[in-house]
Design an enzyme around this catalytic site. Structure first.
Site, PDB file in Angstrom:
ATOM      1  N   ARG A  23       0.835  -1.210   0.000  1.00 34.28           N
ATOM      2  CA  ARG A  23       0.000   0.000   0.000  1.00 34.28           C
ATOM      3  C   ARG A  23       0.866   1.255   0.000  1.00 34.28           C
ATOM      4  NH1 ARG A  23       0.124   3.743   2.865  1.00 34.28           N
ATOM      5  NH2 ARG A  23      -0.084   2.578   4.806  1.00 34.28           N
ATOM      6  N   SER A  24       2.000   1.204   0.681  1.00 30.80           N
ATOM      7  CA  SER A  24       2.888   2.379   0.702  1.00 30.80           C
ATOM      8  C   SER A  24       3.406   2.694  -0.702  1.00 30.80           C
ATOM      9  CB  SER A  24       4.090   2.131   1.622  1.00 30.80           C
ATOM     10  OG  SER A  24       3.672   1.925   2.946  1.00 30.80           O
ATOM     11  N   LEU A  68      10.111  14.960   1.898  1.00 33.26           N
ATOM     12  CA  LEU A  68       9.844  16.055   2.829  1.00 33.26           C
ATOM     13  C   LEU A  68      10.714  15.887   4.086  1.00 33.26           C
ATOM     14  CD1 LEU A  68       8.128  18.572   3.499  1.00 33.26           C
ATOM     15  CD2 LEU A  68       6.447  17.035   4.543  1.00 33.26           C
ATOM     16  N   HIS A 122      14.796  16.757  10.701  1.00 38.01           N
ATOM     17  CA  HIS A 122      13.493  17.437  10.715  1.00 38.01           C
ATOM     18  C   HIS A 122      12.420  16.482  10.221  1.00 38.01           C
ATOM     19  CE1 HIS A 122      15.763  21.112  11.345  1.00 38.01           C
ATOM     20  NE2 HIS A 122      16.550  20.702  10.369  1.00 38.01           N
ATOM     21  N   SER A 159       8.772  15.594  12.317  1.00 35.64           N
ATOM     22  CA  SER A 159       7.441  16.143  12.623  1.00 35.64           C
ATOM     23  C   SER A 159       7.364  17.641  12.351  1.00 35.64           C
ATOM     24  CB  SER A 159       7.110  15.886  14.101  1.00 35.64           C
ATOM     25  OG  SER A 159       7.102  14.508  14.359  1.00 35.64           O
ATOM     26  N   CYS A 163      -0.648  17.408   0.208  1.00 38.80           N
ATOM     27  CA  CYS A 163      -0.369  16.077  -0.359  1.00 38.80           C
ATOM     28  C   CYS A 163      -0.475  15.026   0.743  1.00 38.80           C
ATOM     29  CB  CYS A 163       1.031  16.025  -0.973  1.00 38.80           C
ATOM     30  SG  CYS A 163       1.317  17.257  -2.261  1.00 38.80           S
ATOM     31  N   LEU A 164       0.022  15.368   1.937  1.00 36.97           N
ATOM     32  CA  LEU A 164      -0.052  14.419   3.050  1.00 36.97           C
ATOM     33  C   LEU A 164      -1.508  14.135   3.415  1.00 36.97           C
ATOM     34  CD1 LEU A 164       2.876  15.710   5.292  1.00 36.97           C
ATOM     35  CD2 LEU A 164       2.852  13.695   3.852  1.00 36.97           C
ATOM     36  N   ARG A 205      -7.500 -24.583  16.239  1.00 41.15           N
ATOM     37  CA  ARG A 205      -6.528 -24.938  17.294  1.00 41.15           C
ATOM     38  C   ARG A 205      -7.292 -25.343  18.562  1.00 41.15           C
ATOM     39  NH1 ARG A 205      -1.186 -26.064  18.784  1.00 41.15           N
ATOM     40  NH2 ARG A 205      -0.774 -25.164  20.859  1.00 41.15           N
ATOM     41  N   GLU A 239       3.518   9.868   7.885  1.00 44.44           N
ATOM     42  CA  GLU A 239       2.339  10.679   7.531  1.00 44.44           C
ATOM     43  C   GLU A 239       1.738  11.355   8.765  1.00 44.44           C
ATOM     44  OE1 GLU A 239       1.129  11.036   4.486  1.00 44.44           O
ATOM     45  OE2 GLU A 239       2.128   9.447   3.376  1.00 44.44           O
TER      46      GLU A 239
HETATM   47  C1  LIG Z   1       9.116   3.330   6.714  1.00 42.73           C
HETATM   48  C2  LIG Z   1       9.002   4.817   6.613  1.00 42.73           C
HETATM   49  C3  LIG Z   1       8.720   5.423   5.405  1.00 42.73           C
HETATM   50  C4  LIG Z   1       8.646   6.819   5.304  1.00 42.73           C
HETATM   51  N1  LIG Z   1       8.419   7.401   4.074  1.00 42.73           N
HETATM   52  C5  LIG Z   1       8.501   8.756   3.963  1.00 42.73           C
HETATM   53  C6  LIG Z   1       8.402   9.392   2.672  1.00 42.73           C
HETATM   54  O1  LIG Z   1       8.166   8.725   1.649  1.00 42.73           O
HETATM   55  N2  LIG Z   1       8.570  10.729   2.583  1.00 42.73           N
HETATM   56  C7  LIG Z   1       8.820  11.504   3.693  1.00 42.73           C
HETATM   57  O2  LIG Z   1       8.981  12.713   3.532  1.00 42.73           O
HETATM   58  N3  LIG Z   1       8.901  10.934   4.927  1.00 42.73           N
HETATM   59  C8  LIG Z   1       8.759   9.590   5.086  1.00 42.73           C
HETATM   60  N4  LIG Z   1       8.862   9.004   6.333  1.00 42.73           N
HETATM   61  C9  LIG Z   1       9.192   9.833   7.475  1.00 42.73           C
HETATM   62  C10 LIG Z   1       8.047  10.079   8.445  1.00 42.73           C
HETATM   63  O3  LIG Z   1       7.083  10.904   7.875  1.00 42.73           O
HETATM   64  C11 LIG Z   1       8.647  10.647   9.739  1.00 42.73           C
HETATM   65  O4  LIG Z   1       9.350   9.583  10.364  1.00 42.73           O
HETATM   66  C12 LIG Z   1       7.618  11.227  10.676  1.00 42.73           C
HETATM   67  O5  LIG Z   1       7.112  12.441  10.172  1.00 42.73           O
HETATM   68  C13 LIG Z   1       8.174  11.482  12.091  1.00 42.73           C
HETATM   69  O6  LIG Z   1       9.379  12.159  12.037  1.00 42.73           O
HETATM   70  P1  LIG Z   1      10.657  11.618  12.854  1.00 42.73           P
HETATM   71  O7  LIG Z   1      10.816  10.176  12.571  1.00 42.73           O
HETATM   72  O8  LIG Z   1      11.780  12.519  12.549  1.00 42.73           O
HETATM   73  O9  LIG Z   1      10.252  11.713  14.368  1.00 42.73           O
HETATM   74  P2  LIG Z   1      10.338  13.027  15.303  1.00 42.73           P
HETATM   75  O10 LIG Z   1       9.672  14.172  14.627  1.00 42.73           O
HETATM   76  O11 LIG Z   1      11.729  13.186  15.784  1.00 42.73           O
HETATM   77  O12 LIG Z   1       9.419  12.563  16.518  1.00 42.73           O
HETATM   78  C14 LIG Z   1       9.843  11.605  17.501  1.00 42.73           C
HETATM   79  C15 LIG Z   1       8.743  11.464  18.552  1.00 42.73           C
HETATM   80  O13 LIG Z   1       8.504  12.723  19.161  1.00 42.73           O
HETATM   81  C16 LIG Z   1       7.136  13.086  19.023  1.00 42.73           C
HETATM   82  N5  LIG Z   1       6.997  14.528  18.850  1.00 42.73           N
HETATM   83  C17 LIG Z   1       7.607  15.346  17.938  1.00 42.73           C
HETATM   84  N6  LIG Z   1       7.208  16.604  18.088  1.00 42.73           N
HETATM   85  C18 LIG Z   1       6.293  16.599  19.098  1.00 42.73           C
HETATM   86  C19 LIG Z   1       5.485  17.593  19.732  1.00 42.73           C
HETATM   87  N7  LIG Z   1       5.498  18.877  19.319  1.00 42.73           N
HETATM   88  N8  LIG Z   1       4.693  17.213  20.739  1.00 42.73           N
HETATM   89  C20 LIG Z   1       4.634  15.928  21.156  1.00 42.73           C
HETATM   90  N9  LIG Z   1       5.362  14.946  20.604  1.00 42.73           N
HETATM   91  C21 LIG Z   1       6.173  15.275  19.590  1.00 42.73           C
HETATM   92  C22 LIG Z   1       6.655  12.335  17.790  1.00 42.73           C
HETATM   93  O14 LIG Z   1       5.249  12.185  17.782  1.00 42.73           O
HETATM   94  C23 LIG Z   1       7.411  11.031  17.937  1.00 42.73           C
HETATM   95  O15 LIG Z   1       6.720  10.204  18.846  1.00 42.73           O
HETATM   96  C24 LIG Z   1       8.851   7.614   6.465  1.00 42.73           C
HETATM   97  C25 LIG Z   1       9.088   6.984   7.709  1.00 42.73           C
HETATM   98  C26 LIG Z   1       9.140   5.606   7.790  1.00 42.73           C
HETATM   99  C27 LIG Z   1       9.390   4.952   9.119  1.00 42.73           C
END
Ligand SMILES: Cc1cc2nc3c(=O)[nH]c(=O)nc-3n(C[C@H](O)[C@H](O)[C@H](O)COP(=O)(O)OP(=O)(O)OC[C@H]3O[C@@H](n4cnc5c(N)ncnc54)[C@H](O)[C@@H]3O)c2cc1C
Length: 391
Positions: A97-98, A138, A143, A145, A245-246, A275, A370
């Protein structure tokens, strides 16, 4: 005599609210997954690979890529039909699906919604056919979230643009022909359709994932990538463009996560029926039935929520915070269902012979990408209180 057992999504007769066309599209995708994905996906997962190009061509032939978009070789299906397709794709594997979500809802949608006519003609028909794969960059190493803080820069040099920076965790990047890359310019965030063979673009495949193993994920490094002026998506102005887009892709996830949950629940039901322990099937124990009943209730609630959001989307009235409600609830509940089903299978629950642990592991990624669950809680919280706690 006991009544005939009912499939989890049959209990409320939810099929009756779908149109004939929606049911047909669902049946075609379900068959495709049964034929092309189910027999192989456990092996792909174990090996950490996906025949993405091959599958994309097959999905393209069926009109699944960018299926909710119109023109340029896209199928122009309804949002609900697209959602149902996502559900069936993810019943196979979240990685499948991804592949389709990133292609259709992120890369193709960005070009379809914000691109020039020339960009649309150049990329969309090939992407709809699965001949060209797209990715969407993105997230960056520092960077996630908080994309507003992105460090990737695009500067003007004469008529050209020069991009410098890096994108991390980018689905499809290692197999992509085009990347929709978001970068900061002097005038704010802008998007670029970047041919992935442009000098200065390098992609490293991310290894050692314990989740979404049947999906290719990469890191993109942009080292003085020179692009002609017409690589910029002219209508994409500011961060609201990638965020829109998201919203598109998240709608697919609202449905898709239910597919993974349904597959787990069907597996657990079948397992519990055959089972035996203490001289009777696991399904005959009240504690097992309580689990099955609760999971079925959650699955159907999630389905009704997805359907409501899908109908809003088809009416052109779906708002981002409504999608946050769906993504937060359905992924969270799907993960809970997968974990609960895992317990019903006992030791077999951790085996790759059954899909449950694979789905549970995949849903950990779906919970994070997402927009993480926390970010969706904050979006909903902001809407409820009028107070932004995160931006
Ligand atoms: C398998 C996979 C595929 C992906 N594919 C894509 C893609 O195609 N394109 C793309 O652009 N990205 C992609 N991503 C990235 C994904 O969108 C990010 O991992 C996601 O946005 C979270 O960012 P981060 O991992 O940097 O976590 P962080 O932003 O560092 O967050 C870490 C934790 O802190 C929490 N947190 C952060 N800020 C706050 C706040 N203000 N308040 C409370 N809690 C907070 C978060 O909820 C999380 O629990 C993918 C990720 C994975 C795992």
């Amino acid at each position: 005599m006991s009544p005939r057992p009912s499939a989890p999504l049959e209990l409320l007769d939810l099929d009756s609210v779908l149109s004939e066309e929606e049911r047909q599209i669902r049946a075609v995708v379900r068959q495709l997954i049964d034929d092309r994905v189910r027999p192989h996906v456990a092996g792909w997962y174990e090996q950490g690979r996906l025949p993405g190009r091959e599958l994309a061509r097959e999905f393209g032939k069926l009109g699944l890529l960018g299926m909710h978009l119109s023109g340029y070789g896209c199928a122009g299906a309804s949002a609900v039909a697209y959602g149902l397709a996502c559900l069936e794709l993810e019943a196979g594997d979240s990685g499948i699906r991804s592949l389709v979500s990133v292609q259709g809802s992120l890369a193709m949608y960005a070009i379809w919604r914000y691109g020039s006519e020339e960009q649309k003609q150049r990329w969309l028909p090939a992407m709809a056919a699965g001949e060209a794969i797209g990715c969407f960059g993105l997230t960056e190493p520092d960077h996630g979230s908080d994309p507003a803080s992105m460090a990737t820069r695009a500067r003007r040099d004469g008529d050209d643009w020069v991009l410098t920076g890096g994108k991390m965790w980018i689905t499809n990047a290692p197999i992509a022909e085009v990347g929709v890359i978001w970068a900061r310019t002097e005038d704010g965030v802008r998007g670029f359709a970047v041919p992935m063979d442009t000098p200065g673009v390098t992609v490293r495949e991310i290894q050692h994932k314990m989740s979404l193993r049947a999906s290719v994920t990469g890191e993109i490094v942009l080292d003085d990538v020179r692009l002609p002026a017409d690589a910029q998506l002219p209508e994409a102005i500011g961060l609201k463009a990638p965020l829109s887009c998201l919203t598109e892709a998240r709608h697919g996830i609202v449905w898709g996560a239910l597919g993974a949950a349904r597959d787990c629940l069907e597996t657990a039901l079948a397992y519990a029926g055959t089972r035996t322990q203490f001289g009777r099937p696991l399904a005959g124990f009240q504690l097992t039935q309580a689990k099955l009943a609760d999971m079925t209730v959650e699955l159907q609630k999630g389905y009704l929520l997805a359907l409501h959001l899908g109908r809003l989307a088809d009416a052109g009235r779906l708002r981002p915070e409504q999608v946050s409600v769906g993504k937060l609830n359905n992924v969270r509940e799907a993960l809970e269902i997968a974990r609960q089903c895992r317990t019903i299978l006992g030791a077999n629950g951790i085996s790759g012979e059954y899909p449950v642990m694979r789905h549970a592991n995949n849903l950990e990624s779906v919970l994070t990408y997402e927009g993480t669950s926390e970010i969706h809680q904050l979006v909903i919280g902001q809407k409820l209180t009028g107070l932004g706690a995160f931006a």
